[in-house]
Design an enzyme around this catalytic site. Structure first.
Site, PDB file in Angstrom:
ATOM      1  N   ASN A  92      12.528   6.781   5.532  1.00 30.00           N
ATOM      2  CA  ASN A  92      11.713   7.988   4.679  1.00 30.00           C
ATOM      3  C   ASN A  92      11.428   7.424   3.195  1.00 30.00           C
ATOM      4  O   ASN A  92      10.614   7.957   2.607  1.00 30.00           O
ATOM      5  CB  ASN A  92      12.386   9.039   4.821  1.00 30.00           C
ATOM      6  CG  ASN A  92      12.123  10.238   3.686  1.00 30.00           C
ATOM      7  OD1 ASN A  92      11.293  10.703   4.077  1.00 30.00           O
ATOM      8  ND2 ASN A  92      12.736  10.243   2.660  1.00 30.00           N
ATOM      9  N   TYR A 165       0.761   2.401  -3.980  1.00 34.49           N
ATOM     10  CA  TYR A 165       1.327   3.281  -3.105  1.00 34.49           C
ATOM     11  C   TYR A 165       0.184   3.545  -1.978  1.00 34.49           C
ATOM     12  O   TYR A 165       1.086   3.279  -0.672  1.00 34.49           O
ATOM     13  CB  TYR A 165       1.264   4.709  -3.615  1.00 34.49           C
ATOM     14  CG  TYR A 165       1.898   5.924  -2.619  1.00 34.49           C
ATOM     15  CD1 TYR A 165       3.213   6.105  -2.696  1.00 34.49           C
ATOM     16  CD2 TYR A 165       1.081   6.668  -2.231  1.00 34.49           C
ATOM     17  CE1 TYR A 165       3.897   7.166  -2.131  1.00 34.49           C
ATOM     18  CE2 TYR A 165       1.619   7.815  -1.330  1.00 34.49           C
ATOM     19  CZ  TYR A 165       2.946   8.059  -1.280  1.00 34.49           C
ATOM     20  OH  TYR A 165       3.631   8.862  -0.470  1.00 34.49           O
ATOM     21  N   LYS A 169       1.372   2.371   2.045  1.00 34.54           N
ATOM     22  CA  LYS A 169       1.227   3.190   3.325  1.00 34.54           C
ATOM     23  C   LYS A 169       0.228   2.952   4.279  1.00 34.54           C
ATOM     24  O   LYS A 169       0.576   3.017   5.539  1.00 34.54           O
ATOM     25  CB  LYS A 169       0.893   4.800   2.783  1.00 34.54           C
ATOM     26  CG  LYS A 169       1.888   5.312   1.771  1.00 34.54           C
ATOM     27  CD  LYS A 169       3.337   5.564   2.667  1.00 34.54           C
ATOM     28  CE  LYS A 169       4.481   6.323   1.863  1.00 34.54           C
ATOM     29  NZ  LYS A 169       5.606   6.418   2.411  1.00 34.54           N
TER      30      LYS A 169
END
Ligand code: BGC
Length: 266
Positions: A92, A165, A169
């Site tokens: 996570n 980012y 992802k």
């Protein structure tokens, strides 16, 4: 429907705040022994461990920077020493270092890729090695291990001003699906969760006041998410109720990925 993760061991990275914190708490509430990983926030991590123990559960906090190979391997060794096995990994840990592309430093780029993508690789690798070492544990789960990669709607939606980012992802998506393709035959389940706008520290500014009103226009379901919305999905994906779910990403985003700008445009 009651979900029990009794006798299972879960390791959650980045569990001292936000989605990791809520996920660790929910896994413990479902009966799992939980490793609460943190990097710098020892206090909330220890507080969560105490809360879980007071409620009759098992938990331990372990400090580790998921982007460092030695630290990750040492964390898994300590986790297995403590609880004897590993059944569930929730990879996570994640962060943002936002900047317009022309102003983005190499350091901003590397830090985000190192934590969000390399960290997920290192933790998945360590978990898979342990799943192979310990073999099947049919008394706890039909699967021989479960990995949940925390991604984002930005594995799909391009994000100006956040290219590091979004790239990380996008990488998580293919990392997850490639691992899933590789280890499925070993009966190890690998899936992703792609949260949208969930109220946590990472997006504090975007989810308050005027900014929150703008944000809501991007969410067809009309509310900003709570960490519990994601934690519920983590528990389900970790349980045998999702035993035939493999190599997929569950979007938990109130419809953010439905291109809501097109409701009255285009
Ligand atoms: C980001 C948040 C953002 C959300 C929706 C998440 O992955 O971390 O900052 O609010 O995506 O854009």
């Amino acid at each position: 429907m009651h979900i029990s993760l009794e006798k299972q061991v879960a390791l959650v990275t980045g569990a001292s705040s936000g989605l990791g914190y809520a996920s660790a708490k929910a896994l413990a509430a479902a009966g799992a022994a939980v490793v609460v990983n943190y990097r710098s926030q020892a206090e909330p991590a220890e507080a969560l461990v105490n809360e879980i123990r007071e409620a009759g559960g098992q938990a331990v906090a372990i400090e580790a920077d998921v982007s460092q190979e030695d630290a990750v391997d040492a964390m898994f060794a300590e986790a297995i020493d403590t609880f004897g096995a590993l059944d569930i990994l929730v990879a996570n840990s994640g962060l943002q270092k936002d900047a317009a592309i022309a102003d983005m430093t190499l350091d901003d780029w590397r830090t985000v890729l190192d934590v969000n993508l390399t960290g997920q690789f290192l933790c998945a690798r360590a978990a898979l090695r342990q799943f192979a070492r310990q073999g099947p544990r049919p008394w706890v789960s039909r699967a021989n291990g479960k990995i949940i990669h925390m991604s984002s709607v930005h594995q799909l939606i391009p994000w100006a001003g956040h290219v590091n980012y979004a790239a990380s992802k996008g990488g998580v998506d293919l990392l997850m699906r490639s691992i899933a393709q590789e280890v499925g035959e070993q009966r190890i389940r690998v899936n992703g969760i792609a949260p949208g706008a969930i109220r946590t520290a990472i997006n504090e500014q975007a989810t308050q006041g005027e900014a929150a009103r703008d944000l809501l226009r991007l969410i067809p379901y009309g509310r900003i998410g709570d960490p519990q919305d994601v934690a519920n999905a983590v528990v389900w994906l970790a349980s045998d109720l999702s035993d035939y779910v493999h190599g997929t990403t569950l979007f938990i985003d109130g419809g953010m990925s439905l291109y809501p700008e097109f409701r009255d445009n285009g």
